[in-house]
Design a protein around this motif. Structure first.
Motif, PDB file in Angstrom:
ATOM      1  N   UNK A  23       9.957-139.920   1.342  1.00 50.62           N
ATOM      2  CA  UNK A  23       8.833-139.458   2.160  1.00 50.62           C
ATOM      3  C   UNK A  23       7.539-139.908   1.485  1.00 50.62           C
ATOM      4  N   UNK A  24       6.549-140.299   2.293  1.00 53.76           N
ATOM      5  CA  UNK A  24       5.307-140.848   1.734  1.00 53.76           C
ATOM      6  C   UNK A  24       4.115-139.955   2.083  1.00 53.76           C
ATOM      7  N   UNK A  25       3.326-139.595   1.072  1.00 50.37           N
ATOM      8  CA  UNK A  25       2.114-138.803   1.291  1.00 50.37           C
ATOM      9  C   UNK A  25       0.981-139.727   1.721  1.00 50.37           C
ATOM     10  N   UNK A  26       0.421-139.455   2.900  1.00 50.24           N
ATOM     11  CA  UNK A  26      -0.731-140.213   3.402  1.00 50.24           C
ATOM     12  C   UNK A  26      -1.943-139.290   3.334  1.00 50.24           C
ATOM     13  N   UNK A  27      -2.796-139.518   2.350  1.00 49.29           N
ATOM     14  CA  UNK A  27      -3.923-138.609   2.122  1.00 49.29           C
ATOM     15  C   UNK A  27      -5.126-138.985   2.985  1.00 49.29           C
TER      16      UNK A  27
END
Length: 339
Positions: A325-329
């Motif tokens: 899963x990728x955190x998109x800030x």
């Protein structure tokens, strides 16, 4: 629809239907009226002769089922699209069913799909008890679970790393100075929610923060209920300074509540949500998300299913694939303001 299903529909033997569809009706002295009736019915139902002939030859319908919990949820709509795209590339047709977050409806959907002689099934199961799925397991139908999973069923499964994603989100909020971090959860017996809550609690623990029961709220995959629970969070004193919403629908409910209270994101409250959606970057402020690899999840689920369908594919039935899963800030989170 395969040859047997068409024959049952017509009340005519499968061998007769097969001969007519193969263009050998006259050879076997089948009445012209019967031939016309079979061909007309097949055409009306969108069945082509070559499809039925191939089905008879291979004992395969080249179709499989996909059962998802809620087609109105953008995540599951995107997952269904990814599954259909990959299936079509491999020469399969997908029959889609919506279980409406109900194990009873799910069981009914599965029975209906199996009656259509599907070659296999991709399932995002609902609930916390797999008892209603036992007839499916007993049937030995090739099966891949996706997103949500009952590990006790010991089938092929494709999931996102929900634990790691939630843990990373909490640690990012802690780094921004937040200490009172709430979690807005969905259905508590859903495997994805269990893993995300576990990651939320682990993130707090790693940061040396105590888990507080009052900051873990929710219990349904519902925007309206998420709004109600967020309002209760915002009425706490002291209230949380950040919220981790465990789905996009829950995040929308949280946004409703924040605006209803006249608060501003991220000045008064930071917000992170699972599931990247096209509208996330268009909100004001744009929403920070934990993006699941939905396209890859759908593609891998189809590949895992097809590996079981082909001869000798049984060994792949217990394979578990976990995708990152990728955190998109974005601007929905920021440094904690002073109380």
């Amino acid at each position: 629809m395969n040859l047997k299903s068409l024959a049952q529909h017509l009340g005519i033997s499968a061998s007769t239907v097969s001969r007519v569809m193969a263009g050998r009706g006259d050879e076997f002295r089948i009445a012209k009226e019967t031939q016309k009736h079979i061909l007309d019915e097949a055409a009306a139902m969108g069945v082509r002769p070559d499809e039925l002939a191939r089905s008879l030859r291979l004992q395969s319908t080249r179709t499989f089922g996909l059962v998802i919990p809620d087609i109105s949820n953008p995540f599951f709509a995107a997952l269904a699209r990814a599954v259909e795209r990959r299936a079509r590339a491999l020469g399969y047709t997908v029959l889609l069913a919506d279980s409406q977050e109900s194990d009873e409806v799910e069981a009914e959907c599965i029975r209906t799909l199996m009656d259509r002689r599907i070659d296999g099934l991709i399932l995002a199961p609902v609930g916390g008890d797999s008892a209603h799925l036992q007839p499916l397991i007993a049937s030995k139908l090739p099966l891949t679970q996706v997103d949500r999973v009952f590990t006790a069923l010991r089938t092929a499964a494709v999931v996102a790393d929900n634990f790691a994603g939630a843990c990373e989100a909490v640690k990012r909020l802690v780094k921004l100075g937040h200490r009172r971090i709430a979690c807005l959860q969905g259905r508590e017996d859903s495997s994805v929610i269990v893993e995300r809550v576990r990651g939320y609690r682990a993130g707090l623990s790693e940061a040396g923060l105590r888990f507080e029961e009052k900051f873990l709220v929710g219990g349904e995959h519902s925007q309206a209920i998420a709004r109600e629970h967020t309002l209760k969070l915002l009425d706490l004193r002291p209230r949380p300074t950040a919220i981790l919403a465990l789905s996009n629908q829950l995040a929308l409910g949280a946004l409703e509540a924040v605006r209803e209270r006249g608060l501003v994101i991220p000045d008064d409250l930071s917000l992170i949500a699972f599931d990247e959606q096209p509208w996330a970057s268009l909100l004001s402020p744009p929403l920070t998300t934990l993006a699941q690899p939905v396209e890859e999840m759908g593609t891998v689920a189809v590949d895992r299913l097809c590996a079981q369908i082909k001869p000798g594919g049984k060994a792949s039935r217990k394979a578990l694939t976990t995708l990152p899963v990728r955190l998109i800030e974005r601007a929905s989170i920021g440094p904690k303001k002073k109380d």
